[in-house]
Design an enzyme around this catalytic site. Structure first.
Site, mmCIF file in Angstrom:
data_model
loop_
_atom_site.group_PDB
_atom_site.id
_atom_site.type_symbol
_atom_site.label_atom_id
_atom_site.label_comp_id
_atom_site.label_asym_id
_atom_site.label_seq_id
_atom_site.Cartn_x
_atom_site.Cartn_y
_atom_site.Cartn_z
ATOM 1 N N CYS A 1 2.018 -31.010 -4.849
ATOM 2 C CA CYS A 1 3.286 -30.506 -4.329
ATOM 3 C C CYS A 1 3.105 -29.986 -2.911
ATOM 4 O O CYS A 1 2.167 -29.214 -2.643
ATOM 5 C CB CYS A 1 3.825 -29.398 -5.230
ATOM 6 S SG CYS A 1 5.397 -28.707 -4.661
ATOM 7 N N GLN B 1 13.664 -24.385 -24.950
ATOM 8 C CA GLN B 1 12.245 -24.639 -24.671
ATOM 9 C C GLN B 1 12.139 -25.414 -23.356
ATOM 10 O O GLN B 1 12.989 -26.235 -23.021
ATOM 11 C CB GLN B 1 11.601 -25.433 -25.807
ATOM 12 C CG GLN B 1 11.556 -24.696 -27.131
ATOM 13 C CD GLN B 1 10.621 -23.499 -27.127
ATOM 14 O OE1 GLN B 1 9.813 -23.316 -26.210
ATOM 15 N NE2 GLN B 1 10.723 -22.663 -28.154
ATOM 16 N N CYS C 1 4.262 -22.708 -9.393
ATOM 17 C CA CYS C 1 2.981 -23.186 -9.921
ATOM 18 C C CYS C 1 1.831 -22.352 -9.363
ATOM 19 O O CYS C 1 1.817 -22.019 -8.177
ATOM 20 C CB CYS C 1 2.763 -24.650 -9.547
ATOM 21 S SG CYS C 1 3.862 -25.792 -10.412
ATOM 22 N N GLU D 1 19.582 -14.107 -35.448
ATOM 23 C CA GLU D 1 19.542 -14.079 -33.987
ATOM 24 C C GLU D 1 20.546 -13.032 -33.502
ATOM 25 O O GLU D 1 21.583 -12.812 -34.132
ATOM 26 C CB GLU D 1 19.897 -15.469 -33.445
ATOM 27 C CG GLU D 1 20.207 -15.567 -31.975
ATOM 28 C CD GLU D 1 19.042 -15.186 -31.088
ATOM 29 O OE1 GLU D 1 19.285 -14.445 -30.116
ATOM 30 O OE2 GLU D 1 17.909 -15.637 -31.371
ATOM 31 N N CYS E 1 5.316 -17.157 -26.545
ATOM 32 C CA CYS E 1 5.037 -17.588 -25.171
ATOM 33 C C CYS E 1 4.167 -16.557 -24.462
ATOM 34 O O CYS E 1 4.002 -16.623 -23.249
ATOM 35 C CB CYS E 1 6.333 -17.818 -24.407
ATOM 36 S SG CYS E 1 7.387 -16.352 -24.287
ATOM 37 N N ASP F 1 10.028 -16.428 -33.575
ATOM 38 C CA ASP F 1 9.798 -16.911 -32.208
ATOM 39 C C ASP F 1 10.482 -15.951 -31.242
ATOM 40 O O ASP F 1 11.560 -16.242 -30.716
ATOM 41 C CB ASP F 1 10.344 -18.328 -32.050
ATOM 42 C CG ASP F 1 10.129 -18.885 -30.646
ATOM 43 O OD1 ASP F 1 9.275 -18.340 -29.910
ATOM 44 O OD2 ASP F 1 10.819 -19.857 -30.277
ATOM 45 N N CYS G 1 5.082 -21.548 -2.714
ATOM 46 C CA CYS G 1 6.021 -21.342 -3.815
ATOM 47 C C CYS G 1 5.353 -20.534 -4.920
ATOM 48 O O CYS G 1 4.167 -20.731 -5.226
ATOM 49 C CB CYS G 1 6.464 -22.699 -4.356
ATOM 50 S SG CYS G 1 7.415 -22.627 -5.877
ATOM 51 N N PHE H 1 14.732 -14.789 -34.734
ATOM 52 C CA PHE H 1 14.898 -15.087 -33.311
ATOM 53 C C PHE H 1 15.170 -16.580 -33.161
ATOM 54 O O PHE H 1 14.542 -17.283 -32.366
ATOM 55 C CB PHE H 1 13.663 -14.683 -32.496
ATOM 56 C CG PHE H 1 13.239 -13.247 -32.637
ATOM 57 C CD1 PHE H 1 13.869 -12.247 -31.912
ATOM 58 C CD2 PHE H 1 12.213 -12.893 -33.497
ATOM 59 C CE1 PHE H 1 13.473 -10.926 -32.034
ATOM 60 C CE2 PHE H 1 11.811 -11.573 -33.623
ATOM 61 C CZ PHE H 1 12.440 -10.579 -32.900
#
Length: 423
Positions: free
Chosen positions: A67, A250, A76, A297, A371, A345, A73, A277
């Site tokens: 990139c 996701q 990443c 949820e 995550c 989750d 940036c 969740f």
């Protein structure tokens, strides 16, 4: 300016010297020339950092970033590391988090779930030198890095910065900072504009015209739909799902498929499953192919989307929904005990209250999706203290080139005589 040797790659993908100096962009085994920066935090607290000036001796694992704005940036963090050591580093983040929490469990190799790329992009729109610019924030900064396209997204999102600039016109052209969330769906681009507040009728009419000119599927302002030209459909198992504007999703379609397959395999032959969740039902809609699902949820719009998708999909065993703040009102052990398996989750903050209730339950199988390896490890320790065994963890890489890693952990309680096994 000074020269240092880098010994390891930190959890944020920064090179770290033996004395703890943090050097973004450096790799283990390299000798680099750096310029010290001011410490982070109040009163000079925080890790010592330095700016990479030059690589004196390069690592054989260094590769060329693809990139043009990598390093500027803040999106990443690690395009410059070869695939094999990259995968080992990312798996190591999970191993280290579990170790710190005192959890011993097998950790599988990293599963690549980047697929065709990210299907959602969150852009910032600002006016710079009299022009509307769209892009990402620089690392550790509020400075905008304008982009023309993000190469880690699906091809349909490559025009997202141009779309953001055009839509900003009726809302001041970036004079007031805007956030533009763009999702690639089967019906086309789904856009939610945030940061402007209520718009005038004239501005909304201009946005409707632009949605047609740009061939958008749907356009919303702070979640309020301005126009829907086509349904922004996403596939979730056998279901056609339309999530609320800006709703949780996701990061990649491949990631959702991999995570969903791991969850379905883990619950096995369970007939009654709770999905905590649940969001809009990425897992519920897959689980319902073979089990009765109770989806819980806190977001009413997400549950409504799940309910519509479930009702419109023939062959599902049934999905019941419950709106509930699981942080404040986790299900009690007697409520949990009626299920053969429970899936949770949570957001990045984890599911501490839920894990504590599960630890006191008799649910045979618990599947944790996360995550954040640190909060997952904390919750896993609570389940372990309640008698569960963490059978294994699978790290999933749908956030390629970032320090973030998704994971699925499977917990089992030793079977009690007289109770049906879920697997």
């Amino acid at each position: 300016m000074t020269t240092v040797a880098i010994t390891r790659l930190g959890s944020r993908a920064d090179g770290v010297a033996e004395d703890g100096l943090v050097v973004p962009g450096a790799l283990p085994g390299e000798t680099v020339r750096v310029e010290p920066e001011e410490p982070d935090g109040k009163a000079g607290k925080g890790p010592r950092r330095a700016r990479l000036v030059d690589v004196v001796a390069s690592s054989p694992e260094r590769i060329a970033p693809f990139c043009p704005v990598f390093g500027a940036c803040g999106g990443c963090a690690v395009q410059h590391l070869a695939p094999a050591p990259y995968a080992a580093w990312k798996r190591g983040l999970v191993v280290a988090a579990l170790s710190r929490a005192g959890i011993a469990a097998p950790v599988a190799d990293l599963v690549d779930a980047h697929g065709a790329g990210r299907r959602r992009i969150a852009l910032h729109l600002r006016r710079i030198d009299g022009e509307a610019r769209a892009g990402f924030m620089a690392a550790r900064s509020h400075a905008l890095v304008p982009i023309e396209a993000c190469p880690i997204t699906v091809p349909a999102l490559h025009r997202a910065p141009a779309v953001a600039r055009a839509l900003g016109g009726p809302l001041g052209g970036g004079a007031k900072p805007l956030d533009v969330l763009v999702t690639a769906t089967e019906g086309g681009l789904d856009v939610d504009l945030r940061g402007h507040g209520p718009a005038s009728d004239r501005a909304r009419q201009a946005l409707v015209r632009l949605a047609g000119d740009l061939d958008l599927a749907r356009l919303a302002l702070h979640g309020d739909i301005v126009v829907e030209r086509r349904a922004p459909v996403l596939t979730a198992g056998a279901a056609a799902l339309v999530t609320p504007p800006g709703g949780f999703l996701q990061a990649t379609a491949s990631g959702e498929e991999v995570l969903g397959a791991l969850v379905v395999a883990a619950v096995g032959k369970a007939r009654r499953v709770a999905d905590l969740f649940s969001g809009s039902g990425a897992f519920s809609l897959r689980l319902a192919a073979s089990a009765s699902v109770h989806a819980v949820e806190g977001d009413g719009a997400a549950l409504a989307a799940l309910d519509r998708a479930a009702r419109g999909t023939p062959g599902l065993r049934g999905v019941a929904t419950e709106r509930r703040d699981l942080f404040r009102r986790p299900l009690l052990a007697p409520e949990l005990d009626r299920f053969d398996a429970v899936v949770f989750d949570p957001p990045r903050a984890g599911a501490e209250a839920v894990a504590a209730r599960l630890a006191a339950s008799k649910v045979p199988v618990v599947v944790g999706v996360s995550c954040d390896a640190a909060t997952f490890a904390r919750d896993a320790a609570l389940l372990a203290a309640g008698g569960y065994r963490l059978e294994g963890v699978t790290p999933v890489d749908q956030f390629r080139h970032s320090p973030h890693v998704e994971l699925v952990g499977v917990f089992r309680r030793p079977p009690v005589r007289g109770r049906r096994s879920a697997a």
